[in-house]
Enzyme design. Structure first.
Site, mmCIF file in Angstrom:
data_model
loop_
_atom_site.group_PDB
_atom_site.id
_atom_site.type_symbol
_atom_site.label_atom_id
_atom_site.label_comp_id
_atom_site.label_asym_id
_atom_site.label_seq_id
_atom_site.Cartn_x
_atom_site.Cartn_y
_atom_site.Cartn_z
ATOM 1 N N SER A 53 -4.121 12.686 47.694
ATOM 2 C CA SER A 53 -2.430 11.665 47.214
ATOM 3 C C SER A 53 -1.474 12.291 48.685
ATOM 4 O O SER A 53 -0.636 11.188 48.945
ATOM 5 C CB SER A 53 -1.856 12.610 46.075
ATOM 6 O OG SER A 53 -1.806 13.985 46.319
ATOM 7 N N ASP A 104 8.450 12.120 41.328
ATOM 8 C CA ASP A 104 7.764 14.379 40.892
ATOM 9 C C ASP A 104 8.412 15.205 41.177
ATOM 10 O O ASP A 104 7.704 15.908 40.018
ATOM 11 C CB ASP A 104 6.379 13.666 40.297
ATOM 12 C CG ASP A 104 5.700 13.435 42.086
ATOM 13 O OD1 ASP A 104 6.343 14.452 43.068
ATOM 14 O OD2 ASP A 104 4.909 13.613 42.226
ATOM 15 N N HIS A 164 5.394 15.964 44.870
ATOM 16 C CA HIS A 164 4.534 15.486 46.475
ATOM 17 C C HIS A 164 6.705 14.910 47.031
ATOM 18 O O HIS A 164 7.334 14.637 46.785
ATOM 19 C CB HIS A 164 4.425 13.505 46.783
ATOM 20 C CG HIS A 164 3.343 13.817 45.290
ATOM 21 N ND1 HIS A 164 3.194 13.739 44.326
ATOM 22 C CD2 HIS A 164 1.939 13.651 46.141
ATOM 23 C CE1 HIS A 164 2.007 13.864 43.293
ATOM 24 N NE2 HIS A 164 0.902 14.181 44.640
#
Length: 350
Positions: A84, A246, A249
């Site tokens: 990611s 979040d 990240h």
């Protein structure tokens, strides 16, 4: 006939022996209890962190396309592989993703068009790199940038297994004539939802994997840049600014810092080199590869590549490696109100 062997010994020495045995048993039991208690704490913290960190919702922005279309000549082809963090999850604009930042910086520095393809997958571990590499090789890439390792740590993939998958990917790319730059495992101890003692273990596991990745990648002909503590201190000091919504990240500014650390090595791997921009380089010297890997894991932003000493690749302790700390340049911090990067001609959207 003597009865020495049939009578239990008595006296101070025997009493001390019995005390030692009793205390040893008590200590062993206490140690076992402490281990069980610690394991329970770690499992509880892991469950709490998973509850605190939201699951992936929307996919990251699409970034495939040509960057620097104003420049003449055939484009360089860049592929971005990994998890990611490679995909740019956590930001909403394509110009904020590491792929777009690197493609823009490469295009400006090389004065050439750059065709970018992203094959990174949110949630990927090192075992998933082979499928990404198979797809990337169809594009005949000139340079591959890989960010991988964080999910291997959180999933407790054995480091040797994770590294084996990574080195297989690097070898496949190098066999095809593609240069490879790997951003090694980030410092997961910087993640706010992870509390001590799990945070300390996460930092240790991250550094161990990053060092092992460095050794394997350089042996396979690639380049590495350590990302661990590069982001850790800034993330710890400014979590609201450097983390995405979040809290796991990077934000747009966090990705810009990572891309700025990677870009000089991408240029050097392609033979362009930051020296053309007169960017200062701190030469940390030539070391054995294992020693270089350990130092890079401790000092983020350190580039490690293969080197020679007196015309030889190897010394008494193994492969020679060059350590460098390069000035960050070429991408700039991207904020919500900051200037846009070069707008790409995005495939399927143009």
């Amino acid at each position: 006939m003597g009865v020495t062997g049939s009578v239990a010994p008595v006296g101070p020495r025997w009493q001390r022996a019995r005390q030692i045995a009793r205390f040893t048993a008590i200590g062993t039991g206490a140690t076992a209890a402490a281990v069980v208690a610690t394991a329970g704490v770690l499992l509880g913290q892991a469950r709490q962190a998973r509850r605190t960190i939201p699951m992936a919702e929307a996919p990251p922005p699409r970034v495939d396309g040509v960057y620097g279309a104003k420049f003449p000549g055939p484009p360089l082809t860049m592929v971005v592989l990994g998890d990611s963090s490679a995909a740019g999850y956590g930001v909403h604009r394509r110009r904020e993703t590491p792929g777009a930042l690197l493609a823009t910086g490469l295009s400006r520095s090389a004065q050439r068009q750059v065709r970018l393809h992203r094959f990174a997958v949110v949630g990927a571990i090192s075992a998933g790199l082979k499928h990404q590499v198979d797809a990337a090789l169809e594009c005949q890439p000139d340079i591959a940038v890989i960010f991988i390792g964080g999910n291997d740590v959180t999933n407790r993939t054995p480091p040797a297994l994770a590294v084996r998958y990574l080195v297989e990917a690097v070898r496949m790319l190098r066999a095809a004539g593609c240069e490879v730059v790997v951003g090694t495992c980030p410092d997961l101890g910087a993640i706010q939802p992870i509390q001590p003692p799990l945070r300390w273990l996460a930092r240790r596991w991250s550094r161990q994997l990053a060092a092992a990745q460095t050794v394997a990648v350089v042996e396979a002909g690639g380049w590495t840049v350590s990302l661990g503590d590069l982001l850790g201190p800034r993330f710890a000091a400014e979590p609201a600014r450097m983390f995405a919504w979040d809290r796991f990240h990077p934000s747009a500014e966090g990705y810009a810092v990572a891309a700025a650390a990677m870009l000089p090595t991408v240029l050097s791997a392609l033979g362009i080199g930051p020296e053309r921009r007169a960017a200062p380089v701190l030469d940390r010297g030539v070391r054995s590869l294992p020693e270089a890997a350990q130092e890079a894991a401790r000092h983020a932003g350190t580039e490690v590549s293969g080197a020679q000493v007196r015309g030889r690749d190897r010394g008494p302790t193994g492969r020679w490696a060059q350590l460098r700390r390069r000035a960050f340049f070429g991408v700039g911090a991207v904020s919500q109100s900051g200037p846009a990067a070069d707008s790409p001609t995005v495939e399927g959207l143009a």
